[in-house]
Design a protein around this motif. Structure first.
Motif, PDB file in Angstrom:
ATOM      1  N   ASP A 153       0.843  -1.190   0.000  1.00 16.74           N
ATOM      2  CA  ASP A 153       0.000   0.000   0.000  1.00 16.74           C
ATOM      3  C   ASP A 153       0.885   1.250   0.000  1.00 16.74           C
ATOM      4  O   ASP A 153       1.279   1.752   1.053  1.00 16.74           O
ATOM      5  CB  ASP A 153      -0.915  -0.023   1.227  1.00 16.74           C
ATOM      6  N   VAL A 154       1.184   1.763  -1.207  1.00 17.34           N
ATOM      7  CA  VAL A 154       2.083   2.914  -1.325  1.00 17.34           C
ATOM      8  C   VAL A 154       1.506   4.144  -0.629  1.00 17.34           C
ATOM      9  O   VAL A 154       2.209   4.851   0.095  1.00 17.34           O
ATOM     10  CB  VAL A 154       2.374   3.211  -2.808  1.00 17.34           C
ATOM     11  N   ASP A 155       0.225   4.402  -0.822  1.00 19.36           N
ATOM     12  CA  ASP A 155      -0.402   5.571  -0.186  1.00 19.36           C
ATOM     13  C   ASP A 155      -0.395   5.438   1.337  1.00 19.36           C
ATOM     14  O   ASP A 155      -0.130   6.409   2.059  1.00 19.36           O
ATOM     15  CB  ASP A 155      -1.842   5.737  -0.677  1.00 19.36           C
ATOM     16  N   GLY A 156      -0.673   4.238   1.821  1.00 14.70           N
ATOM     17  CA  GLY A 156      -0.656   4.010   3.261  1.00 14.70           C
ATOM     18  C   GLY A 156       0.724   4.202   3.849  1.00 14.70           C
ATOM     19  O   GLY A 156       0.882   4.749   4.953  1.00 14.70           O
ATOM     20  N   LEU A 157       1.749   3.764   3.132  1.00 17.15           N
ATOM     21  CA  LEU A 157       3.123   3.957   3.587  1.00 17.15           C
ATOM     22  C   LEU A 157       3.481   5.437   3.602  1.00 17.15           C
ATOM     23  O   LEU A 157       4.046   5.935   4.589  1.00 17.15           O
ATOM     24  CB  LEU A 157       4.100   3.205   2.673  1.00 17.15           C
ATOM     25  N   ARG A 158       3.121   6.139   2.534  1.00 15.05           N
ATOM     26  CA  ARG A 158       3.479   7.555   2.430  1.00 15.05           C
ATOM     27  C   ARG A 158       2.888   8.364   3.582  1.00 15.05           C
ATOM     28  O   ARG A 158       3.519   9.288   4.101  1.00 15.05           O
ATOM     29  CB  ARG A 158       3.001   8.110   1.094  1.00 15.05           C
ATOM     30  N   ASP A 159       1.688   8.014   4.009  1.00 11.65           N
ATOM     31  CA  ASP A 159       1.033   8.752   5.086  1.00 11.65           C
ATOM     32  C   ASP A 159       1.762   8.626   6.424  1.00 11.65           C
ATOM     33  O   ASP A 159       1.570   9.453   7.324  1.00 11.65           O
ATOM     34  CB  ASP A 159      -0.410   8.267   5.258  1.00 11.65           C
ATOM     35  N   LEU A 160       2.588   7.599   6.564  1.00 10.84           N
ATOM     36  CA  LEU A 160       3.288   7.366   7.824  1.00 10.84           C
ATOM     37  C   LEU A 160       4.696   7.958   7.840  1.00 10.84           C
ATOM     38  O   LEU A 160       5.349   7.980   8.880  1.00 10.84           O
ATOM     39  CB  LEU A 160       3.392   5.853   8.089  1.00 10.84           C
ATOM     40  N   LEU A 161       5.139   8.448   6.684  1.00 11.54           N
ATOM     41  CA  LEU A 161       6.518   8.903   6.540  1.00 11.54           C
ATOM     42  C   LEU A 161       6.628  10.418   6.640  1.00 11.54           C
ATOM     43  O   LEU A 161       5.780  11.150   6.130  1.00 11.54           O
ATOM     44  CB  LEU A 161       7.078   8.449   5.185  1.00 11.54           C
ATOM     45  N   ALA A 162       7.708  10.869   7.283  1.00 11.89           N
ATOM     46  CA  ALA A 162       8.006  12.299   7.290  1.00 11.89           C
ATOM     47  C   ALA A 162       8.332  12.736   5.866  1.00 11.89           C
ATOM     48  O   ALA A 162       8.807  11.938   5.052  1.00 11.89           O
ATOM     49  CB  ALA A 162       9.180  12.584   8.213  1.00 11.89           C
ATOM     50  N   ALA A 163       8.082  14.000   5.556  1.00 11.16           N
ATOM     51  CA  ALA A 163       8.315  14.491   4.196  1.00 11.16           C
ATOM     52  C   ALA A 163       9.749  14.273   3.741  1.00 11.16           C
ATOM     53  O   ALA A 163      10.012  13.967   2.568  1.00 11.16           O
ATOM     54  CB  ALA A 163       7.952  15.977   4.116  1.00 11.16           C
ATOM     55  N   ASP A 164      10.713  14.424   4.674  1.00 13.10           N
ATOM     56  CA  ASP A 164      12.121  14.272   4.317  1.00 13.10           C
ATOM     57  C   ASP A 164      12.702  12.938   4.787  1.00 13.10           C
ATOM     58  O   ASP A 164      13.905  12.823   5.051  1.00 13.10           O
ATOM     59  CB  ASP A 164      12.940  15.420   4.901  1.00 13.10           C
ATOM     60  N   VAL A 165      11.860  11.911   4.889  1.00  8.37           N
ATOM     61  CA  VAL A 165      12.314  10.595   5.337  1.00  8.37           C
ATOM     62  C   VAL A 165      13.456  10.077   4.461  1.00  8.37           C
ATOM     63  O   VAL A 165      13.541  10.399   3.267  1.00  8.37           O
ATOM     64  CB  VAL A 165      11.129   9.591   5.316  1.00  8.37           C
ATOM     65  N   GLN A 166      14.337   9.286   5.062  1.00  7.29           N
ATOM     66  CA  GLN A 166      15.434   8.650   4.330  1.00  7.29           C
ATOM     67  C   GLN A 166      15.351   7.144   4.485  1.00  7.29           C
ATOM     68  O   GLN A 166      15.045   6.640   5.572  1.00  7.29           O
ATOM     69  CB  GLN A 166      16.786   9.114   4.863  1.00  7.29           C
ATOM     70  N   LEU A 167      15.644   6.423   3.405  1.00  4.74           N
ATOM     71  CA  LEU A 167      15.780   4.972   3.423  1.00  4.74           C
ATOM     72  C   LEU A 167      17.234   4.660   3.129  1.00  4.74           C
ATOM     73  O   LEU A 167      17.748   4.997   2.060  1.00  4.74           O
ATOM     74  CB  LEU A 167      14.872   4.336   2.371  1.00  4.74           C
ATOM     75  N   VAL A 168      17.922   4.053   4.103  1.00  5.57           N
ATOM     76  CA  VAL A 168      19.357   3.812   4.001  1.00  5.57           C
ATOM     77  C   VAL A 168      19.622   2.314   4.100  1.00  5.57           C
ATOM     78  O   VAL A 168      19.121   1.649   5.020  1.00  5.57           O
ATOM     79  CB  VAL A 168      20.131   4.541   5.123  1.00  5.57           C
ATOM     80  N   GLY A 169      20.403   1.778   3.166  1.00  5.03           N
ATOM     81  CA  GLY A 169      20.731   0.357   3.182  1.00  5.03           C
ATOM     82  C   GLY A 169      22.219   0.128   3.341  1.00  5.03           C
ATOM     83  O   GLY A 169      23.038   0.816   2.719  1.00  5.03           O
ATOM     84  N   ASP A 170      22.597  -0.826   4.186  1.00  5.96           N
ATOM     85  CA  ASP A 170      23.998  -1.172   4.440  1.00  5.96           C
ATOM     86  C   ASP A 170      24.252  -2.588   3.936  1.00  5.96           C
ATOM     87  O   ASP A 170      23.836  -3.564   4.553  1.00  5.96           O
ATOM     88  CB  ASP A 170      24.286  -1.074   5.942  1.00  5.96           C
ATOM     89  N   GLY A 171      24.926  -2.666   2.784  1.00  6.38           N
ATOM     90  CA  GLY A 171      25.315  -3.962   2.244  1.00  6.38           C
ATOM     91  C   GLY A 171      26.811  -4.184   2.292  1.00  6.38           C
ATOM     92  O   GLY A 171      27.289  -5.304   2.102  1.00  6.38           O
TER      93      GLY A 171
END
Length: 307
Positions: free
Chosen positions: A185-203
């Motif tokens: 649910d992209v819309d549902g996810l977006r509603d929970l995120l801050a406008a400047d949210v970051q997604l960071v991955g450590d591989g």
């Protein structure tokens, strides 16, 4: 009480000190083991086992951190601390400080400090050691330790928002997040995120990872809402679990092996940062580790079949 009994009683404290200085479960466990060897090899019994062992594990951790910092400068992609599922050391009088200090955000801020500043901050601010004990542990005068603490506090306070203390609110928000993730649910996810949210991955260059941090609520929601349904198609599952004292989850492949962890930073009723750790070197303490490259290939195949 025997030496072994004294040491085992203090082991949770020693690990907690070492982990906060090092940000690595494996290195912290090695530091604790080296501390035991020094304690066991000592010909005399110290007046205070706690003082002796705390000083020993601190000095060992400082030495390890100095060499680790060089490796981290050469690290491939974003560096995130090794995920910790539970902190065995408990002190009700300092529960808030202990929980806050083990969060991913706090540990990353601690990376800005010199090894000595970091050790002094951890011993004094997190574990409330007296300045005399801190000075003995790091091999500096009390006056020098006070100055180190002033500098450490300045660095920490400059970039450190305090996380919400309401665990129930965080839990409810995380539940909504993982429900939306499960259904794509992209819309549902977006509603929970801050406008400047970051997604960071450590591989760490040893597993598939994001080329760079994904930023912005719409971008992050789209990435998550697209990728997880594809992962579900190849039987990747997740189990909600606190990670470094924050809401999170452990993701597993179809064989139950650990694929990666995910941790959420929550502030002001929104998710500010999402951090994933998929580097296999940082997951071994959680159980057998999945082949992330194989999972990535299957995800790409699933995407092609859909297109």
């Amino acid at each position: 009480m025997s030496k072994v009994e004294e040491f085992e009683e203090l082991r949770p404290l020693l690990f907690s000190i070492a982990y906060r200085i090092l940000g690595s479960v494996g290195e912290a466990e090695d530091a604790v083991q080296e501390t035991w060897l020094r304690f066991d090899g000592s010909s005399t019994r110290p007046a205070s086992a706690k003082a002796f062992l705390s000083a020993a594990v601190t000095r060992i951790s400082i030495d390890v951190l100095r060499s680790a910092r060089v490796r981290r400068e050469e690290y491939v992609g974003p560096w995130v601390p090794e995920p910790l599922l539970s902190d065995l050391y408990q002190d009700p009088a300092r529960a808030v400080e202990l929980a806050d200090s083990v969060s991913m955000a706090a540990l990353l801020l601690l990376e800005r400090l010199s090894p000595l500043e970091r050790a002094v901050f951890v011993l004094r601010e997190v574990f409330a050691f007296e300045f005399g004990e801190v000075a003995a542990a790091v091999g500096r005068s009390e006056a020098a330790c006070r100055q180190l603490l002033v500098r450490a506090r300045r660095h920490m306070e400059a970039g450190r928002p305090r996380f919400e203390a309401d665990r129930q609110e965080r839990h409810e928000l995380a539940t909504r997040f993982f429900d939306a993730l499960k259904s794509g649910d992209v819309d549902g996810l977006r509603d929970l995120l801050a406008a400047d949210v970051q997604l960071v991955g450590d591989g760490g260059g040893k597993a598939p990872q994001l080329a760079k941090a994904v930023m912005g609520a719409q971008n992050v929601a789209r990435v998550l809402g697209t990728v997880f349904p594809l992962m579900s198609r190849i039987d990747v599952t997740f189990e909600p679990h606190e990670v470094n004292g924050q809401p999170g989850a452990i993701f597993r492949d179809r064989g139950g092996k650990v694929l990666h962890t995910l941790a959420l930073d929550v502030l002001d009723g929104q998710i500010q940062t999402i951090r994933t750790v998929i580097n296999p070197d940082k997951l071994g303490h959680l159980g057998p580790v999945a082949d992330a490259w194989a999972v990535d290939r299957e995800v790409k195949q699933a995407r092609r079949r859909m297109n």
